[in-house]
Design a protein around this motif. Structure first.
Motif, PDB file in Angstrom:
ATOM      1  N   ASP A 182      22.768  55.675  53.777  1.00 28.59           N
ATOM      2  CA  ASP A 182      22.309  54.642  54.691  1.00 28.59           C
ATOM      3  C   ASP A 182      21.895  53.419  53.869  1.00 28.59           C
ATOM      4  O   ASP A 182      22.014  53.416  52.640  1.00 28.59           O
ATOM      5  N   ASN A 183      21.424  52.385  54.538  1.00 22.68           N
ATOM      6  CA  ASN A 183      21.056  51.144  53.857  1.00 22.68           C
ATOM      7  C   ASN A 183      19.886  51.313  52.894  1.00 22.68           C
ATOM      8  O   ASN A 183      19.766  50.569  51.934  1.00 22.68           O
ATOM      9  N   SER A 184      18.999  52.280  53.138  1.00 25.21           N
ATOM     10  CA  SER A 184      17.865  52.497  52.238  1.00 25.21           C
ATOM     11  C   SER A 184      18.301  53.147  50.926  1.00 25.21           C
ATOM     12  O   SER A 184      17.588  53.088  49.938  1.00 25.21           O
ATOM     13  N   SER A 226      18.745  57.912  45.087  1.00 27.60           N
ATOM     14  CA  SER A 226      19.812  56.909  45.017  1.00 27.60           C
ATOM     15  C   SER A 226      20.604  56.968  43.714  1.00 27.60           C
ATOM     16  O   SER A 226      21.698  56.412  43.640  1.00 27.60           O
ATOM     17  N   THR A 272      18.634  56.391  50.365  1.00 28.09           N
ATOM     18  CA  THR A 272      18.139  57.748  50.142  1.00 28.09           C
ATOM     19  C   THR A 272      18.604  58.757  51.186  1.00 28.09           C
ATOM     20  O   THR A 272      18.557  59.953  50.937  1.00 28.09           O
ATOM     21  N   SER A 312      22.094  56.555  59.970  1.00 30.34           N
ATOM     22  CA  SER A 312      22.934  55.922  58.969  1.00 30.34           C
ATOM     23  C   SER A 312      24.190  55.400  59.632  1.00 30.34           C
ATOM     24  O   SER A 312      24.549  55.775  60.731  1.00 30.34           O
TER      25      SER A 312
END
Length: 174
Positions: A62-64, A153, A66, A23
């Motif tokens: 992080d960008n995802s 999220s 989760t 991340s």
């Protein structure tokens, strides 16, 4: 020659890959303590942590969306050196790995999240397999640690539980 190239490639990949998939919180160099935010703090609630205090400094996705990286710190407010290598977890197959006992709780979903495990059974957190481990804290010193969790999220805040300390509640996730 091909074997040497494969070995060199594997070594390079094993060094670079963790940094490329981490991340943004882990990919950035650690900030000096004067620049770390305080998102909440907790005092000792057991004899083993007497003279120490805990602080949550960051909770970043992080960008995802989760993976959650939580930066937290321990400060030695006492007059003697203190060893901080005991907050282990007895669940989630960690085999008493130091720092695996740090958990995040979603009050909204009433769920507890343990640190993510790697393929070898170690937690993705500060610990004996981490290059950033410091287990002896001198008087007046503050040391930063980190833990990685898989959190849905839709969770906006967490409570961080560090064994030996009161829970740190309502930590906002950024």
């Amino acid at each position: 020659m091909a074997i040497k190239a494969r070995i060199l490639g594997a070594i390079t990949l094993s060094v670079i890959l963790p940094f490329s998939i981490s991340s943004s919180a882990l990919a950035n160099p650690a900030a000096p303590f004067s620049e770390l935010d305080t998102l909440g703090s907790a005092q000792s609630n057991e004899t083993i942590s007497e003279g120490l205090s805990a602080e949550a400094n960051a909770a970043e996705r992080d960008n995802s969306g989760t993976l959650l990286s939580v930066t937290w710190s321990i400060e030695n407010n006492g007059g003697d050196s203190a060893y901080f290598d005991w907050p282990t977890g007895n669940s989630y197959m960690y085999e008493n790995t130091p720092f695996s006992g740090i958990t995040a709780i979603s009050q909204e979903n009433d769920k507890r999240f343990h640190p993510i495990m790697d393929g070898e059974g170690s937690c993705l957190c500060s610990g004996i397999s981490s290059i950033d481990i410091k287990d002896k804290i001198e008087p007046g010193e503050k040391v930063a640690y980190w833990s990685m969790f898989s959190v849905p999220s839709d969770v906006d805040t967490i409570t961080l539980e560090i064994p030996g300390f009161d829970p740190i509640e309502d930590i906002p996730i950024s």
